[in-house]
Design a protein around this motif. Structure first.
Motif, PDB file in Angstrom:
ATOM      1  N   GLU A 210      24.992   0.646  28.408  1.00 17.88           N
ATOM      2  CA  GLU A 210      24.493   2.002  28.672  1.00 17.88           C
ATOM      3  C   GLU A 210      24.632   2.385  30.138  1.00 17.88           C
ATOM      4  O   GLU A 210      24.764   3.560  30.465  1.00 17.88           O
ATOM      5  N   LEU A 211      24.589   1.385  31.013  1.00 17.39           N
ATOM      6  CA  LEU A 211      24.743   1.708  32.438  1.00 17.39           C
ATOM      7  C   LEU A 211      26.148   2.278  32.688  1.00 17.39           C
ATOM      8  O   LEU A 211      26.311   3.306  33.342  1.00 17.39           O
ATOM      9  N   PHE A 212      27.148   1.607  32.130  1.00 16.83           N
ATOM     10  CA  PHE A 212      28.519   2.080  32.339  1.00 16.83           C
ATOM     11  C   PHE A 212      28.783   3.385  31.588  1.00 16.83           C
ATOM     12  O   PHE A 212      29.467   4.276  32.105  1.00 16.83           O
ATOM     13  N   SER A 213      28.211   3.513  30.365  1.00 18.30           N
ATOM     14  CA  SER A 213      28.425   4.764  29.624  1.00 18.30           C
ATOM     15  C   SER A 213      27.704   5.926  30.311  1.00 18.30           C
ATOM     16  O   SER A 213      28.227   7.047  30.371  1.00 18.30           O
ATOM     17  N   SER A 214      26.518   5.661  30.883  1.00 18.89           N
ATOM     18  CA  SER A 214      25.803   6.704  31.640  1.00 18.89           C
ATOM     19  C   SER A 214      26.670   7.209  32.785  1.00 18.89           C
ATOM     20  O   SER A 214      26.796   8.416  33.018  1.00 18.89           O
ATOM     21  N   LEU A 215      27.273   6.242  33.490  1.00 20.41           N
ATOM     22  CA  LEU A 215      28.093   6.571  34.657  1.00 20.41           C
ATOM     23  C   LEU A 215      29.288   7.432  34.250  1.00 20.41           C
ATOM     24  O   LEU A 215      29.570   8.462  34.874  1.00 20.41           O
ATOM     25  N   VAL A 216      29.963   7.027  33.179  1.00 21.72           N
ATOM     26  CA  VAL A 216      31.132   7.778  32.706  1.00 21.72           C
ATOM     27  C   VAL A 216      30.710   9.189  32.301  1.00 21.72           C
ATOM     28  O   VAL A 216      31.322  10.186  32.723  1.00 21.72           O
ATOM     29  N   ASN A 217      29.629   9.291  31.524  1.00 22.80           N
ATOM     30  CA  ASN A 217      29.161  10.604  31.063  1.00 22.80           C
ATOM     31  C   ASN A 217      28.743  11.494  32.233  1.00 22.80           C
ATOM     32  O   ASN A 217      29.069  12.682  32.268  1.00 22.80           O
ATOM     33  N   SER A 218      28.022  10.914  33.197  1.00 16.81           N
ATOM     34  CA  SER A 218      27.547  11.706  34.343  1.00 16.81           C
ATOM     35  C   SER A 218      28.702  12.220  35.183  1.00 16.81           C
ATOM     36  O   SER A 218      28.696  13.363  35.626  1.00 16.81           O
ATOM     37  N   ARG A 222      29.424  16.150  35.663  1.00 15.47           N
ATOM     38  CA  ARG A 222      29.301  16.756  36.986  1.00 15.47           C
ATOM     39  C   ARG A 222      30.644  17.172  37.575  1.00 15.47           C
ATOM     40  O   ARG A 222      30.718  17.631  38.719  1.00 15.47           O
ATOM     41  N   GLY A 223      31.717  16.953  36.801  1.00 13.31           N
ATOM     42  CA  GLY A 223      33.032  17.352  37.281  1.00 13.31           C
ATOM     43  C   GLY A 223      33.508  16.574  38.487  1.00 13.31           C
ATOM     44  O   GLY A 223      34.300  17.054  39.287  1.00 13.31           O
ATOM     45  N   LEU A 224      33.005  15.328  38.618  1.00 11.91           N
ATOM     46  CA  LEU A 224      33.410  14.506  39.765  1.00 11.91           C
ATOM     47  C   LEU A 224      34.669  13.704  39.461  1.00 11.91           C
ATOM     48  O   LEU A 224      35.114  12.893  40.249  1.00 11.91           O
ATOM     49  N   ILE A 225      35.201  13.957  38.268  1.00 12.23           N
ATOM     50  CA  ILE A 225      36.303  13.118  37.810  1.00 12.23           C
ATOM     51  C   ILE A 225      37.575  13.338  38.620  1.00 12.23           C
ATOM     52  O   ILE A 225      37.872  14.447  39.042  1.00 12.23           O
ATOM     53  N   HIS A 226      38.277  12.273  38.872  1.00 10.84           N
ATOM     54  CA  HIS A 226      39.554  12.308  39.566  1.00 10.84           C
ATOM     55  C   HIS A 226      40.547  11.580  38.692  1.00 10.84           C
ATOM     56  O   HIS A 226      40.562  10.369  38.644  1.00 10.84           O
ATOM     57  N   GLU A 227      41.349  12.330  37.928  1.00 13.85           N
ATOM     58  CA  GLU A 227      42.263  11.673  36.969  1.00 13.85           C
ATOM     59  C   GLU A 227      43.550  11.264  37.655  1.00 13.85           C
ATOM     60  O   GLU A 227      44.021  11.949  38.530  1.00 13.85           O
TER      61      GLU A 227
END
Lengths: 227, 87
Positions: A210-218, A222-227
Protein backbone atom coordinates in the motif's frame (compact mmCIF):
# COMPACT_ATOMS: atom_id res chain seq x y z
CA UNK A 1 5.81 6.27 -13.88
CA UNK A 2 9.55 5.99 -13.32
CA UNK A 3 11.20 5.65 -9.90
CA UNK A 4 14.86 6.45 -9.25
CA UNK A 5 16.51 4.06 -6.78
CA UNK A 6 19.77 5.66 -5.67
CA UNK A 7 22.61 3.19 -5.05
CA UNK A 8 25.42 4.36 -2.78
CA UNK A 9 28.55 2.28 -2.22
CA UNK A 10 27.41 -0.05 0.57
CA UNK A 11 23.66 0.16 -0.15
CA UNK A 12 22.18 -3.35 -0.04
CA UNK A 13 18.41 -3.02 -0.43
CA UNK A 14 18.34 -1.31 -3.82
CA UNK A 15 17.45 -4.46 -5.78
CA UNK A 16 14.65 -5.29 -3.32
CA UNK A 17 13.17 -1.87 -4.10
CA UNK A 18 13.55 -2.34 -7.87
CA UNK A 19 11.85 -5.73 -7.53
CA UNK A 20 8.98 -4.33 -5.42
CA UNK A 21 8.32 -1.58 -7.95
CA UNK A 22 8.78 -3.47 -11.22
CA UNK A 23 7.40 -6.90 -10.36
CA UNK A 24 4.81 -6.07 -7.71
CA UNK A 25 3.61 -2.50 -8.35
CA UNK A 26 4.27 -2.85 -12.13
CA UNK A 27 5.94 0.51 -12.62
CA UNK A 28 9.41 1.36 -13.91
CA UNK A 29 12.44 1.57 -11.62
CA UNK A 30 16.00 2.51 -12.48
CA UNK A 31 19.15 2.31 -10.41
CA UNK A 32 20.88 5.68 -10.25
CA UNK A 33 24.50 5.81 -9.03
CA UNK A 34 25.31 8.20 -6.19
CA UNK A 35 27.73 9.99 -8.54
CA UNK A 36 24.85 11.12 -10.82
CA UNK A 37 23.74 14.75 -10.61
CA UNK A 38 20.36 14.82 -12.33
CA UNK A 39 16.98 13.36 -11.33
CA UNK A 40 14.75 15.28 -13.73
CA UNK A 41 13.64 12.09 -15.55
CA UNK A 42 11.96 10.63 -12.48
CA UNK A 43 8.66 11.00 -10.65
CA UNK A 44 9.87 9.73 -7.28
CA UNK A 45 13.24 9.13 -5.62
CA UNK A 46 13.97 6.26 -3.25
CA UNK A 47 17.01 6.01 -0.97
CA UNK A 48 17.51 2.35 -0.03
CA UNK A 49 18.71 0.61 3.11
CA UNK A 50 22.19 -0.73 3.67
CA UNK A 51 25.45 0.53 5.08
CA UNK A 52 26.47 3.35 2.76
CA UNK A 53 30.19 4.06 3.04
CA UNK A 54 30.43 1.37 5.73
CA UNK A 55 28.54 3.62 8.19
CA UNK A 56 31.88 5.41 8.64
CA UNK A 57 31.76 8.44 10.96
CA UNK A 58 27.98 8.07 11.48
CA UNK A 59 25.29 6.25 9.50
CA UNK A 60 24.53 8.43 6.49
CA UNK A 61 27.14 11.10 7.31
CA UNK A 62 29.31 10.47 4.26
CA UNK A 63 26.46 9.60 1.89
CA UNK A 64 24.76 12.97 2.51
CA UNK A 65 27.74 14.57 0.71
CA UNK A 66 27.57 12.34 -2.40
CA UNK A 67 27.00 14.26 -5.68
CA UNK A 68 23.45 12.88 -6.09
CA UNK A 69 22.33 14.52 -2.84
CA UNK A 70 22.29 18.03 -4.36
CA UNK A 71 19.85 16.67 -6.95
CA UNK A 72 17.81 14.96 -4.20
CA UNK A 73 17.57 18.29 -2.35
CA UNK A 74 16.38 20.09 -5.50
CA UNK A 75 13.89 17.28 -6.17
CA UNK A 76 12.52 17.55 -2.62
CA UNK A 77 12.37 21.36 -2.77
CA UNK A 78 10.21 21.06 -5.90
CA UNK A 79 7.62 19.17 -3.82
CA UNK A 80 8.29 15.80 -5.46
CA UNK A 81 8.30 12.61 -3.37
CA UNK A 82 11.48 11.36 -1.72
CA UNK A 83 11.40 8.18 0.39
CA UNK A 84 14.32 7.07 2.56
CA UNK A 85 14.19 3.59 4.07
CA UNK A 86 16.46 2.53 6.94
CA UNK A 87 19.91 3.81 5.89
CA UNK A 88 18.01 6.08 3.48
CA UNK A 89 16.22 7.62 6.51
CA UNK A 90 19.59 8.10 8.23
CA UNK A 91 20.93 9.84 5.10
CA UNK A 92 17.87 12.16 4.96
CA UNK A 93 18.40 13.26 8.58
CA UNK A 94 22.13 13.80 8.02
CA UNK A 95 21.27 15.85 4.91
CA UNK A 96 18.83 17.82 7.12
CA UNK A 97 15.94 17.06 4.82
CA UNK A 98 14.30 15.57 7.92
CA UNK A 99 14.66 16.72 11.53
CA UNK A 100 16.28 14.71 14.32
CA UNK A 101 18.69 11.81 14.01
CA UNK A 102 19.00 8.06 14.37
CA UNK A 103 21.20 6.86 17.20
CA UNK A 104 22.33 3.43 18.38
CA UNK A 105 19.52 1.11 19.48
CA UNK A 106 18.86 1.35 23.21
CA UNK A 107 19.93 -2.25 23.83
CA UNK A 108 22.99 -1.77 21.56
CA UNK A 109 22.23 -4.75 19.36
CA UNK A 110 21.15 -5.17 15.77
CA UNK A 111 17.43 -5.97 15.57
CA UNK A 112 15.99 -7.97 12.67
CA UNK A 113 12.33 -8.97 12.99
CA UNK A 114 8.79 -8.26 11.86
CA UNK A 115 7.40 -5.25 13.73
CA UNK A 116 3.82 -4.11 14.35
CA UNK A 117 3.36 -0.49 13.28
CA UNK A 118 0.52 1.99 13.50
CA UNK A 119 -0.21 4.26 10.55
CA UNK A 120 -0.63 7.54 12.43
CA UNK A 121 -1.17 9.76 9.39
CA UNK A 122 -2.78 8.44 6.19
CA UNK A 123 -2.99 11.87 4.55
CA UNK A 124 0.51 11.84 3.01
CA UNK A 125 1.52 10.90 -0.53
CA UNK A 126 2.92 7.66 0.89
CA UNK A 127 0.01 6.47 3.04
CA UNK A 128 -3.34 7.25 1.37
CA UNK A 129 -4.06 3.55 0.74
CA UNK A 130 -3.84 2.76 4.47
CA UNK A 131 -6.54 3.45 7.05
CA UNK A 132 -5.65 5.90 9.79
CA UNK A 133 -4.65 4.03 12.99
CA UNK A 134 -4.39 0.82 10.96
CA UNK A 135 -1.93 -1.73 12.34
CA UNK A 136 0.49 -3.07 9.74
CA UNK A 137 3.48 -5.40 9.83
CA UNK A 138 6.82 -4.48 8.30
CA UNK A 139 10.28 -5.94 8.90
CA UNK A 140 12.89 -3.89 10.73
CA UNK A 141 16.62 -4.57 10.41
CA UNK A 142 18.86 -1.98 12.03
CA UNK A 143 21.50 -1.23 14.63
CA UNK A 144 21.07 2.55 14.57
CA UNK A 145 17.29 2.97 14.45
CA UNK A 146 16.66 4.77 17.70
CA UNK A 147 15.04 8.04 16.58
CA UNK A 148 16.02 11.05 18.63
CA UNK A 149 14.94 14.68 18.53
CA UNK A 150 14.74 17.40 21.18
CA UNK A 151 11.37 18.20 22.85
CA UNK A 152 10.84 21.33 20.72
CA UNK A 153 11.26 19.34 17.49
CA UNK A 154 8.96 16.59 18.82
CA UNK A 155 6.26 19.19 19.57
CA UNK A 156 6.63 20.53 16.01
CA UNK A 157 6.38 17.01 14.55
CA UNK A 158 3.19 16.39 16.52
CA UNK A 159 1.65 19.77 15.71
CA UNK A 160 2.20 19.33 11.98
CA UNK A 161 1.20 15.65 11.83
CA UNK A 162 4.69 14.69 10.67
CA UNK A 163 4.76 11.43 12.63
CA UNK A 164 3.61 8.92 10.01
CA UNK A 165 4.39 5.50 11.53
CA UNK A 166 4.85 4.48 15.16
CA UNK A 167 5.90 1.16 16.71
CA UNK A 168 3.27 -0.68 18.68
CA UNK A 169 6.00 -2.18 20.89
CA UNK A 170 8.98 0.15 20.80
CA UNK A 171 11.92 -2.09 19.80
CA UNK A 172 14.83 0.36 19.93
CA UNK A 173 14.13 3.25 22.31
CA UNK A 174 12.88 5.74 19.70
CA UNK A 175 11.40 8.97 21.06
CA UNK A 176 7.56 8.76 21.08
CA UNK A 177 7.73 5.26 19.47
CA UNK A 178 8.59 6.94 16.15
CA UNK A 179 9.20 4.60 13.20
CA UNK A 180 8.74 7.11 10.36
CA UNK A 181 8.40 10.87 9.92
CA UNK A 182 7.85 13.29 7.07
CA UNK A 183 9.07 16.81 6.46
CA UNK A 184 6.74 19.73 7.09
CA UNK A 185 5.51 19.73 3.46
CA UNK A 186 4.83 15.98 3.55
CA UNK A 187 6.77 15.04 0.40
CA UNK A 188 9.85 13.61 2.13
CA UNK A 189 9.35 10.46 4.21
CA UNK A 190 11.96 8.64 6.26
CA UNK A 191 11.24 5.32 7.93
CA UNK A 192 13.30 2.59 9.58
CA UNK A 193 11.00 -0.36 8.65
CA UNK A 194 11.32 -1.93 5.20
CA UNK A 195 8.11 -1.80 3.09
CA UNK A 196 10.01 -3.31 0.11
CA UNK A 197 10.55 -6.50 2.14
CA UNK A 198 6.81 -6.92 2.72
CA UNK A 199 5.20 -7.03 -0.72
CA UNK A 200 4.37 -10.73 -1.08
CA UNK A 201 2.72 -13.23 1.28
CA UNK A 202 5.73 -15.54 0.99
CA UNK A 203 7.84 -12.81 2.63
CA UNK A 204 5.63 -12.89 5.73
CA UNK A 205 3.64 -9.70 5.14
CA UNK A 206 2.14 -7.68 2.30
CA UNK A 207 1.72 -4.47 4.33
CA UNK A 208 4.36 -2.70 2.23
CA UNK A 209 2.36 -2.82 -0.99
CA UNK A 210 0.00 0.00 0.00
CA UNK A 211 2.91 2.35 0.57
CA UNK A 212 4.08 1.98 -3.02
CA UNK A 213 0.53 2.02 -4.43
CA UNK A 214 -0.24 5.18 -2.39
CA UNK A 215 2.84 6.82 -3.87
CA UNK A 216 1.92 5.88 -7.45
CA UNK A 217 -1.69 7.04 -7.00
CA UNK A 218 -0.67 10.33 -5.34
CA UNK A 219 1.88 11.17 -8.02
CA UNK A 220 -0.66 10.52 -10.78
CA UNK A 221 -3.39 12.47 -8.99
CA UNK A 222 -1.17 15.47 -8.33
CA UNK A 223 0.11 15.53 -11.89
CA UNK A 224 3.71 15.17 -10.72
CA UNK A 225 4.29 12.41 -13.20
CA UNK A 226 7.26 12.56 -15.54
CA UNK A 227 6.86 9.91 -18.24
CA UNK B 1 50.33 25.41 10.17
CA UNK B 2 48.06 24.19 12.94
CA UNK B 3 47.23 20.81 14.41
CA UNK B 4 43.65 20.48 15.62
CA UNK B 5 42.98 17.80 18.24
CA UNK B 6 39.23 17.30 18.21
CA UNK B 7 37.03 15.29 20.57
CA UNK B 8 33.46 14.49 19.58
CA UNK B 9 31.21 13.03 22.27
CA UNK B 10 27.55 12.30 22.75
CA UNK B 11 25.75 15.00 24.70
CA UNK B 12 25.07 14.00 28.31
CA UNK B 13 21.35 13.71 27.56
CA UNK B 14 21.99 11.08 24.87
CA UNK B 15 22.11 7.43 25.71
CA UNK B 16 25.47 5.82 24.88
CA UNK B 17 24.96 2.03 25.00
CA UNK B 18 28.53 1.42 23.84
CA UNK B 19 29.95 3.28 26.84
CA UNK B 20 27.52 1.44 29.12
CA UNK B 21 28.70 -1.91 27.72
CA UNK B 22 32.33 -0.92 28.42
CA UNK B 23 31.41 0.06 31.97
CA UNK B 24 29.66 -3.29 32.51
CA UNK B 25 32.77 -5.10 31.20
CA UNK B 26 34.95 -3.11 33.60
CA UNK B 27 32.70 -4.15 36.48
CA UNK B 28 33.17 -7.78 35.39
CA UNK B 29 36.91 -7.25 35.56
CA UNK B 30 36.48 -6.13 39.14
CA UNK B 31 36.79 -2.35 38.72
CA UNK B 32 33.92 -1.48 41.04
CA UNK B 33 35.19 2.07 41.45
CA UNK B 34 34.52 3.04 37.80
CA UNK B 35 31.20 4.84 38.06
CA UNK B 36 31.13 6.54 34.66
CA UNK B 37 32.51 5.84 31.18
CA UNK B 38 32.49 8.35 28.35
CA UNK B 39 33.30 7.07 24.89
CA UNK B 40 33.61 9.21 21.81
CA UNK B 41 35.69 9.98 18.74
CA UNK B 42 39.06 11.63 18.40
CA UNK B 43 40.35 13.38 15.28
CA UNK B 44 43.65 15.05 14.44
CA UNK B 45 43.59 17.44 11.51
CA UNK B 46 46.55 19.32 10.07
CA UNK B 47 45.54 22.69 8.64
CA UNK B 48 48.10 24.18 6.28
CA UNK B 49 46.15 27.18 5.01
CA UNK B 50 45.30 29.01 8.22
CA UNK B 51 47.34 32.17 8.84
CA UNK B 52 46.22 32.70 12.44
CA UNK B 53 44.86 30.71 15.34
CA UNK B 54 41.54 32.56 15.03
CA UNK B 55 41.26 31.59 11.38
CA UNK B 56 42.12 27.96 12.18
CA UNK B 57 39.51 27.91 14.97
CA UNK B 58 36.87 29.26 12.59
CA UNK B 59 37.66 26.54 10.07
CA UNK B 60 37.61 23.76 12.69
CA UNK B 61 34.25 24.97 14.05
CA UNK B 62 32.86 24.84 10.53
CA UNK B 63 34.31 21.36 9.87
CA UNK B 64 32.84 20.04 13.13
CA UNK B 65 29.41 21.56 12.50
CA UNK B 66 29.26 20.37 8.90
CA UNK B 67 30.68 16.88 9.19
CA UNK B 68 32.59 15.59 12.21
CA UNK B 69 29.77 16.04 14.72
CA UNK B 70 26.01 15.67 14.45
CA UNK B 71 25.08 18.61 16.64
CA UNK B 72 21.64 17.11 17.31
CA UNK B 73 23.20 14.54 19.58
CA UNK B 74 26.92 15.26 19.80
CA UNK B 75 29.11 18.05 21.10
CA UNK B 76 32.76 18.74 20.33
CA UNK B 77 35.77 20.49 21.76
CA UNK B 78 39.31 20.87 20.48
CA UNK B 79 42.79 22.23 21.05
CA UNK B 80 44.88 23.96 18.40
CA UNK B 81 48.65 23.64 18.33
CA UNK B 82 50.90 25.63 16.08
CA UNK B 83 53.26 23.38 14.09
CA UNK B 84 56.54 24.14 12.39
CA UNK B 85 55.87 24.39 8.64
CA UNK B 86 58.31 21.61 7.73
CA UNK B 87 56.52 19.05 9.90
Amino acid sequence: MKFAVVAFPGSNCEMDLVYAIEDVVKEQAELVPSTATDLSDYSAVLLPGGFSYGDYLRSGAIAQLAPIMSAVKRFAAAGKPVLGICNGFQILTEARLLPGSLQRNQQSKFICKLADLVVTNNQTMFTTDYQTQQTIQLPIAHGDGNYYCDPTTLAELRKNNQIIFTYQNNPNGSVADIAGISNRQGNVLGMMPHPERAVEAILGSTSGRELFSSLVNSVRKRGLIHE
Amino acid sequence: MYLAKIHVNYKRSILNPEAQAVQTALLRLGYQDVTSVQLGKYFELKLTGSQSKEQAAKEVDEICDRLLANVNMESYHYQLEELAVAE
